[in-house]
Motif scaffolding. Structure first.
Motif, PDB file in Angstrom:
ATOM      1  N   LEU A 150       0.817  -1.211   0.000  1.00  0.00           N
ATOM      2  CA  LEU A 150       0.000   0.000   0.000  1.00  0.00           C
ATOM      3  C   LEU A 150       0.850   1.260   0.000  1.00  0.00           C
ATOM      4  O   LEU A 150       1.701   1.445   0.871  1.00  0.00           O
ATOM      5  CB  LEU A 150      -0.902   0.018   1.244  1.00  0.00           C
ATOM      6  CG  LEU A 150      -1.821  -1.197   1.432  1.00  0.00           C
ATOM      7  CD1 LEU A 150      -2.577  -1.084   2.738  1.00  0.00           C
ATOM      8  CD2 LEU A 150      -2.791  -1.312   0.274  1.00  0.00           C
ATOM      9  N   GLN A 197      -4.991   7.069   3.033  1.00  0.00           N
ATOM     10  CA  GLN A 197      -5.081   6.320   1.776  1.00  0.00           C
ATOM     11  C   GLN A 197      -4.769   4.852   2.038  1.00  0.00           C
ATOM     12  O   GLN A 197      -5.423   3.954   1.495  1.00  0.00           O
ATOM     13  CB  GLN A 197      -4.103   6.895   0.752  1.00  0.00           C
ATOM     14  CG  GLN A 197      -4.233   6.271  -0.637  1.00  0.00           C
ATOM     15  CD  GLN A 197      -3.366   6.978  -1.666  1.00  0.00           C
ATOM     16  OE1 GLN A 197      -3.110   8.169  -1.570  1.00  0.00           O
ATOM     17  NE2 GLN A 197      -2.892   6.242  -2.650  1.00  0.00           N
ATOM     18  N   GLY A 233      -6.972   1.350   1.632  1.00  0.00           N
ATOM     19  CA  GLY A 233      -6.383   0.203   0.946  1.00  0.00           C
ATOM     20  C   GLY A 233      -6.486  -1.069   1.766  1.00  0.00           C
ATOM     21  O   GLY A 233      -6.697  -2.165   1.220  1.00  0.00           O
ATOM     22  N   SER A 290      -3.807   0.670  -4.598  1.00  0.00           N
ATOM     23  CA  SER A 290      -4.432   1.873  -4.070  1.00  0.00           C
ATOM     24  C   SER A 290      -5.634   2.193  -4.953  1.00  0.00           C
ATOM     25  O   SER A 290      -5.489   2.350  -6.171  1.00  0.00           O
ATOM     26  CB  SER A 290      -3.439   3.041  -4.085  1.00  0.00           C
ATOM     27  OG  SER A 290      -4.062   4.230  -3.644  1.00  0.00           O
TER      28      SER A 290
END
Length: 518
Positions: free
Chosen positions: A109, A115, A119, A227
């Motif tokens: 990731l 973010q 993920g 992602s």
């Protein structure tokens, strides 16, 4: 003789010049306080520093002496009413693991903490789709954050595995027979077990058609990059519920991050009565100790105004020619100058609501909404472009502004100091506990907290960027007109439930996938 004298004189002159240059270079080291604002703004580029002056002085002068009606303050701090939605992610059928795992799934990731958080949720969902065993995801070192913290440093992995034990098989490490499947192994050549072609927002069928055969052939598949690699639409409801369960139940921070967060929250709600040393005497004298609205409460401001955002926006932030040149150079180095906004003028960008709000502008927004100078404001931020000089106007408006370093001791922050992901985790925890959350500009943390707080029915103010851009461009507008426009433009942007539309993130808009009508 005269020629020799001139030669010696030139040598002495060059020595003096060299010494003077050395003195200038070393001066900030021996007298750091003299250069503190410069160092915070940009430690490597003296030419970049040009302390910005307030850009909205007429509004600021009125805002500094504002008096907010009691009714407006009361409405602002009141919690959200019940909106008829409640968390709803437990399956009606008892979940069960497949009799046989199809193999092991690894994901790598990238991005920042939030973010990566999304993920992780998607990785669990992909493992469920494939009936595979998930290896605890590997967190890549972000080139901007430069933090090598692992998932186990941030999230409580035992809790994570336990909450999901009936849904997905998750293990901390690969068995010895697959120990060769490492990040370094995939970095040194093309490997049959690496999937690097996963499209953005891939469907469940894509994984069944492209990843399942690799699992069946080799017993393992490593997906990198990973992602935003799973679609938000056209997935079975049990997969959507699982993603929600991971995000809102399984992912909790490790105990010591929660402990630091609780310490900060307690000090915000029950302050010692002392003001920050940075508050001026005039501002200290103006704070009304008898004001009850907001007592024991605090608002978190995610001040997303770092150098990356400033440069990528291609907007003008009042730092003069030096700042414009420095940001242009930064864009060239990071993105080879290919920034979409560069084709527009600053006025065009602001009219389109595409410029990040500066600390001064977010301060004026908060003041117009009704937050007064006794508001306890917690600043959640990674690194502010322009440092303290950029924040000073915001601090004048809100002298009770705090952050991690002002609330906690060096010893208390020792384990997170210099580790951007862990610092962000602390900010996330405090933000989730706040009475009100507001982010200066949209981004991953804004999106993650917008969804998490909607799930918990907590007040979150979303700045109306399309409204604010033109307002700040209008230099003839007075405070009353500005305040009225701000209040009217944010009446329905304070946490009112918004249902997810097609292609929108389930993590930002949890209803109706993660929630049911009460």
């Amino acid at each position: 003789m005269k020629q020799s004298f001139n030669y010696n004189h030139q040598i002495h002159q060059s020595h003096r010049t060299a010494f003077a240059a050395l003195f200038v270079v070393l001066l900030p080291i021996f007298l750091p306080n003299l250069f503190a604002p410069l160092g915070r703004a940009s430690p490597s580029l003296f030419s970049e520093w040009n302390a910005p002056k307030p850009r909205h002085l007429p509004l600021l002068e009125v805002a500094l002496h504002r008096k907010t009606p009691i009714k407006q303050r009361s409405d602002l701090w009141s919690p959200l009413p019940n909106q008829g939605w409640q968390p709803c992610i437990d399956s009606t059928n008892i979940p069960s693991l497949p009799e046989k795992s199809q193999g092991y799934i690894q994901v790598f990731l990238d991005g920042g903490l939030n973010q990566q958080r999304m993920g992780i949720c998607d990785a669990v969902a992909v493992a469920k789709i494939l009936n595979a065993t998930l290896i605890i995801p590997h967190l890549e070192v972000n080139p901007v954050w430069q933090d090598s913290s692992s998932l186990t440093d941030i999230f409580d992995v035992d809790h994570f595995i336990n909450i999901l034990r009936d849904e997905v098989s998750i293990v901390k490490e690969l068995p010895r027979e697959y120990s060769w499947s490492t990040r370094e192994y995939y970095a040194t050549g093309i490997r049959a077990t690496r999937i690097k072609t996963a499209p953005i927002h891939a469907s469940a069928n894509w994984y069944l058609e492209n990843v399942l055969p690799v699992l069946q052939s080799y017993g393992i598949a490593a997906i990198s990059p990973f992602s935003h690699r799973l679609a938000f639409d056209k997935l079975p409801m049990k997969i959507q519920h699982l993603r929600c369960k991971v995000n809102f139940q399984a992912l909790v921070f490790v105990p010591w991050i929660r402990s630091i967060g609780e310490t900060l929250v307690h000090r915000l709600r029950y302050p010692s009565g002392k003001l920050q040393a940075s508050g001026t005497g005039v501002m200290q004298g103006r704070i009304d100790d008898n004001e009850k609205e907001g007592a024991g409460k605090f608002v978190v401001l995610h001040l997303r105004f770092d150098k990356d955002m400033a440069a990528h926006s291609a907007c003008d932030f009042g730092g003069g020619k030096a700042e414009k040149l420095a940001l242009a150079k930064y864009r060239q180095v990071l993105w080879q100058g290919r920034v979409l906004n560069s084709q527009f003028t600053d006025n065009e960008l602001r009219n389109q609501g595409r410029c990040p709000l500066t600390p001064e502008e977010i301060g004026l927004l908060l003041a117009a909404l009704g937050f007064n100078n006794s508001t306890r404001l917690y600043l959640a931020s990674h690194k502010v472009y322009g440092g303290e000089a950029r924040i000073s106007t915001l601090r004048k408006l809100f002298p009770l502004m705090e952050d991690k370093k002002s609330l906690a001791s060096v010893e208390e922050l020792a384990e997170v100091e210099g580790k951007a992901s862990l610092l962000a985790a602390v900010d996330y925890y405090v933000s989730l506990q706040s009475d009100i959350f507001i982010s200066a500009s949209p981004g991953n943390m804004h999106n993650a907290l917008l969804g998490h707080r909607a799930y918990l029915n907590l007040k979150t103010i979303r700045p109306n960027m399309l409204l604010l851009g033109p307002l700040f461009l209008n230099k003839s507008m007075g405070w009353s007109e500005f305040q009225l426009a701000v209040i009217n433009g944010h009446r329905n942007r304070q946490g009112q439930m918004r249902l997810r539309k097609e292609k929108q993130s389930i993590y930002t808009y949890p209803a109706p996938d993660c929630m049911c009508r009460a």
